[in-house]
Design a protein around this motif. Sequence first.
Motif, PDB file in Angstrom:
ATOM      1  N   SER A  79     -12.340 -29.246   5.269  1.00  0.00           N
ATOM      2  CA  SER A  79     -12.773 -30.424   6.018  1.00  0.00           C
ATOM      3  C   SER A  79     -13.753 -30.088   7.136  1.00  0.00           C
ATOM      4  O   SER A  79     -14.125 -30.975   7.908  1.00  0.00           O
ATOM      5  CB  SER A  79     -11.551 -31.139   6.602  1.00  0.00           C
ATOM      6  OG  SER A  79     -10.811 -30.276   7.436  1.00  0.00           O
ATOM      7  N   ASN A  80     -14.168 -28.825   7.231  1.00  0.00           N
ATOM      8  CA  ASN A  80     -15.121 -28.429   8.258  1.00  0.00           C
ATOM      9  C   ASN A  80     -16.263 -27.649   7.624  1.00  0.00           C
ATOM     10  O   ASN A  80     -16.098 -26.500   7.206  1.00  0.00           O
ATOM     11  CB  ASN A  80     -14.437 -27.579   9.330  1.00  0.00           C
ATOM     12  CG  ASN A  80     -15.364 -27.277  10.502  1.00  0.00           C
ATOM     13  OD1 ASN A  80     -16.106 -26.305  10.485  1.00  0.00           O
ATOM     14  ND2 ASN A  80     -15.325 -28.124  11.520  1.00  0.00           N
ATOM     15  N   THR A  81     -17.404 -28.281   7.568  1.00  0.00           N
ATOM     16  CA  THR A  81     -18.545 -27.697   6.853  1.00  0.00           C
ATOM     17  C   THR A  81     -18.994 -26.384   7.469  1.00  0.00           C
ATOM     18  O   THR A  81     -19.284 -25.415   6.751  1.00  0.00           O
ATOM     19  CB  THR A  81     -19.715 -28.696   6.838  1.00  0.00           C
ATOM     20  OG1 THR A  81     -19.281 -29.926   6.269  1.00  0.00           O
ATOM     21  CG2 THR A  81     -20.881 -28.143   6.038  1.00  0.00           C
ATOM     22  N   ASP A  82     -19.056 -26.311   8.793  1.00  0.00           N
ATOM     23  CA  ASP A  82     -19.547 -25.090   9.443  1.00  0.00           C
ATOM     24  C   ASP A  82     -18.658 -23.893   9.122  1.00  0.00           C
ATOM     25  O   ASP A  82     -19.154 -22.811   8.786  1.00  0.00           O
ATOM     26  CB  ASP A  82     -19.619 -25.295  10.955  1.00  0.00           C
ATOM     27  CG  ASP A  82     -20.708 -26.274  11.351  1.00  0.00           C
ATOM     28  OD1 ASP A  82     -21.647 -26.460  10.546  1.00  0.00           O
ATOM     29  OD2 ASP A  82     -20.628 -26.850  12.449  1.00  0.00           O
ATOM     30  N   LEU A  83     -17.357 -24.072   9.252  1.00  0.00           N
ATOM     31  CA  LEU A  83     -16.444 -22.966   8.953  1.00  0.00           C
ATOM     32  C   LEU A  83     -16.535 -22.573   7.488  1.00  0.00           C
ATOM     33  O   LEU A  83     -16.544 -21.381   7.145  1.00  0.00           O
ATOM     34  CB  LEU A  83     -15.007 -23.367   9.301  1.00  0.00           C
ATOM     35  CG  LEU A  83     -13.938 -22.296   9.045  1.00  0.00           C
ATOM     36  CD1 LEU A  83     -14.195 -21.059   9.891  1.00  0.00           C
ATOM     37  CD2 LEU A  83     -12.540 -22.858   9.316  1.00  0.00           C
ATOM     38  N   ARG A  84     -16.640 -23.565   6.625  1.00  0.00           N
ATOM     39  CA  ARG A  84     -16.706 -23.285   5.184  1.00  0.00           C
ATOM     40  C   ARG A  84     -17.978 -22.518   4.833  1.00  0.00           C
ATOM     41  O   ARG A  84     -17.951 -21.549   4.072  1.00  0.00           O
ATOM     42  CB  ARG A  84     -16.640 -24.602   4.408  1.00  0.00           C
ATOM     43  CG  ARG A  84     -16.565 -24.422   2.897  1.00  0.00           C
ATOM     44  CD  ARG A  84     -16.278 -25.735   2.202  1.00  0.00           C
ATOM     45  NE  ARG A  84     -17.351 -26.707   2.323  1.00  0.00           N
ATOM     46  CZ  ARG A  84     -17.274 -27.826   3.019  1.00  0.00           C
ATOM     47  NH1 ARG A  84     -16.173 -28.103   3.695  1.00  0.00           N
ATOM     48  NH2 ARG A  84     -18.283 -28.669   3.072  1.00  0.00           N
ATOM     49  N   VAL A 131      -8.433 -25.795   6.377  1.00  0.00           N
ATOM     50  CA  VAL A 131      -9.255 -26.230   7.510  1.00  0.00           C
ATOM     51  C   VAL A 131     -10.730 -26.211   7.122  1.00  0.00           C
ATOM     52  O   VAL A 131     -11.489 -27.136   7.451  1.00  0.00           O
ATOM     53  CB  VAL A 131      -9.013 -25.325   8.738  1.00  0.00           C
ATOM     54  CG1 VAL A 131      -9.974 -25.674   9.873  1.00  0.00           C
ATOM     55  CG2 VAL A 131      -7.576 -25.461   9.228  1.00  0.00           C
ATOM     56  N   ALA A 132     -11.135 -25.168   6.410  1.00  0.00           N
ATOM     57  CA  ALA A 132     -12.536 -25.050   5.987  1.00  0.00           C
ATOM     58  C   ALA A 132     -12.930 -26.167   5.035  1.00  0.00           C
ATOM     59  O   ALA A 132     -14.099 -26.573   4.990  1.00  0.00           O
ATOM     60  CB  ALA A 132     -12.761 -23.694   5.325  1.00  0.00           C
ATOM     61  N   SER A 139      -8.391 -20.994  13.437  1.00  0.00           N
ATOM     62  CA  SER A 139      -8.996 -20.498  12.191  1.00  0.00           C
ATOM     63  C   SER A 139     -10.300 -19.773  12.491  1.00  0.00           C
ATOM     64  O   SER A 139     -10.600 -18.732  11.895  1.00  0.00           O
ATOM     65  CB  SER A 139      -9.237 -21.667  11.232  1.00  0.00           C
ATOM     66  OG  SER A 139      -8.016 -22.238  10.823  1.00  0.00           O
ATOM     67  N   LYS A 140     -11.084 -20.304  13.417  1.00  0.00           N
ATOM     68  CA  LYS A 140     -12.320 -19.631  13.808  1.00  0.00           C
ATOM     69  C   LYS A 140     -12.026 -18.286  14.459  1.00  0.00           C
ATOM     70  O   LYS A 140     -12.725 -17.295  14.201  1.00  0.00           O
ATOM     71  CB  LYS A 140     -13.119 -20.517  14.777  1.00  0.00           C
ATOM     72  CG  LYS A 140     -13.914 -21.620  14.108  1.00  0.00           C
ATOM     73  CD  LYS A 140     -14.738 -22.366  15.143  1.00  0.00           C
ATOM     74  CE  LYS A 140     -15.631 -23.400  14.487  1.00  0.00           C
ATOM     75  NZ  LYS A 140     -16.469 -24.122  15.492  1.00  0.00           N
ATOM     76  N   LEU A 164      -8.746 -25.798  13.793  1.00  0.00           N
ATOM     77  CA  LEU A 164     -10.077 -25.223  13.657  1.00  0.00           C
ATOM     78  C   LEU A 164     -10.272 -24.075  14.638  1.00  0.00           C
ATOM     79  O   LEU A 164     -10.842 -23.041  14.296  1.00  0.00           O
ATOM     80  CB  LEU A 164     -11.132 -26.308  13.882  1.00  0.00           C
ATOM     81  CG  LEU A 164     -12.594 -25.851  13.830  1.00  0.00           C
ATOM     82  CD1 LEU A 164     -12.936 -25.258  12.467  1.00  0.00           C
ATOM     83  CD2 LEU A 164     -13.534 -27.020  14.161  1.00  0.00           C
TER      84      LEU A 164
END
Length: 604
Positions: A416-421, A413-414, A376-377, A373
């Motif tokens: 499974s990660n709501t904020d990044l998605r 990664v996005a 990716s960010k 994460l």
Amino acid sequence: MEAAAFQVERTLQQELSLPIILAERVIKSAQEAESSKNECSELARQTNRLSQLLRSTVRLASSTQSLYERPIRRIVADVSKNLDKALTLVRKYKKHGAGVLRQVFAITTTADFRKVSTLLENSIGDLTWILSVFESDGTNIALPPIASNDPILAWVWSYLATVQMGQLKDRVDAASELASLADSERTKKMIVDEGGIHPLLKMLKEGGSPEAQIAAANALISLATDPQRVRMIVDDFGIRTIVQVLNDSPMRVQAAVANLVAKMTEFNAAAQEEFPRENVVKPLMNLLSMDTVLDDPTIQTGRTSIHSLVQINKELASGKHLNSHIGANSLYSDGSSRGGHHRKEKEVETPETKLALKVSCAGALWKLSRGSLANSKKITESKGLLCLVKIIEVETGELQYNCLMTVTEIAAVAESNTDLRRVAFKPNSPFAKAVLDQLLRILQEESNVDILIPAIKSIGSLARTFPAKESRIIKTLVCHLADGDMDVAIEAAVALGKFACPENFNCVEHAKAIIEFNGVPPLLKLLKTNDRAQLHGLVLLCYLSLHVGNSKVLEQARVLNAVESMARSVASQHPELKDLFAKTGYESDACEECFSLYRTVVFS
């Protein structure tokens, strides 16, 4: 415990003082011998030679900066043991009473002298070898007695001594030899155990020439194939050194170091999370995007943070459009990765060198983003996604593939990660639109399976970001259900399963679209192929029946009958599915169980 700690802190001069004292005692005791004088005299002669070599080693240690001490300490430890045995032997022949002498003669034989003499001769050979190695910059290829049963040890010592102490050209050759020598796990471990990481990192940092830095990077790459060895590179402040070299070095060096980043990240998850602390993504993205023009009227220049992405989306919604026409090095406005005094060199580099650098940087970003994460960010907080999809659009081959795999990993990664998605892949944002356009273009135009599959996986990972009206995605994926390549067809079924699964807010609309675009016939064909295709086909058909159970298409295709006919064979390979297939009518609880199992088996 205290004795052990003291032993670690001893200097090399202190280590050498013990065998020198022992040598003096051996010589004195041999001179005082009352019997076997010839044998004791020979031991004294050998010991005297050893003493001279030990004193030469002391002078070497005192006069040489950055001395490679590992082989000296190892050899000196053996020398001390051998001298101690010699001292024990010759003391038996000092003046004693006649009765004692007779006992000594009874228990001591010529073989004892021969054995000790051989040990001393070996010590002479070892010390002579190590001194010749240092005097000849490590080019001595002879084997010391200490390494007679393991020649590789002598080579490792010789090459590492040269890397740490030799002239520039010799250091380059030695580092290259170490990279070639590290062809087995045993040899790699030996290089690390003999202290190889630190001098290679120092050579990478200080270099002296691009060739030296490249040779050091390649040697480290050859070692970075094990989590523990990578951890040792990290613990020796290797990541800071690597990022410094990436920021300001010739392109050829940067390419080699980017490959090192990829290798370390691939084999050690801790290293993968250490790299963002030194912001390795910044130089990698700047180097990847050099000469790439990002021309998008909806994106502002400068560094774009998560907050800025949200602001851009607000501006788009209110009609505020900012114009930009930017190049690669504008991805980060502070310009700290512009190459320093190597800028002029980069302006005249060949296209082949620039391409190789981009390929290496894209490969490093791919490995860094996998399951991370933080990384990716870092990529999505800049205009990294736009740069990646621009390269995917205009390039081919390994560079295109590495960039596509980076997008695929970020999308995973996005998922499974709501904020990044929600931030990086918001449907109305220019970033998400650029990504989607390129992924769809690949699905519609590309025939290369290696490119098709990651593009399909990316779309599947982003399934929950697409609105119900985005039917062109469903249509394109349904077309690939009938693809001639079974792996592509299976990945299309997996992706469509993520559109139609109960966790997708628009699952009902997506399920209707799959049926509308004639997705049922190719799904039924998947049931007649391999196990993996059957599993994903059955799950997707279950979703379709759950959400659109009254569909005439499903009824006419006798989907339930087809599933029931395949249930026994599939359940034999997946016993955990027996209870599921025992249920009839595609009741909602059965489908929920199917989804839970599917998520466990496929998404984990």
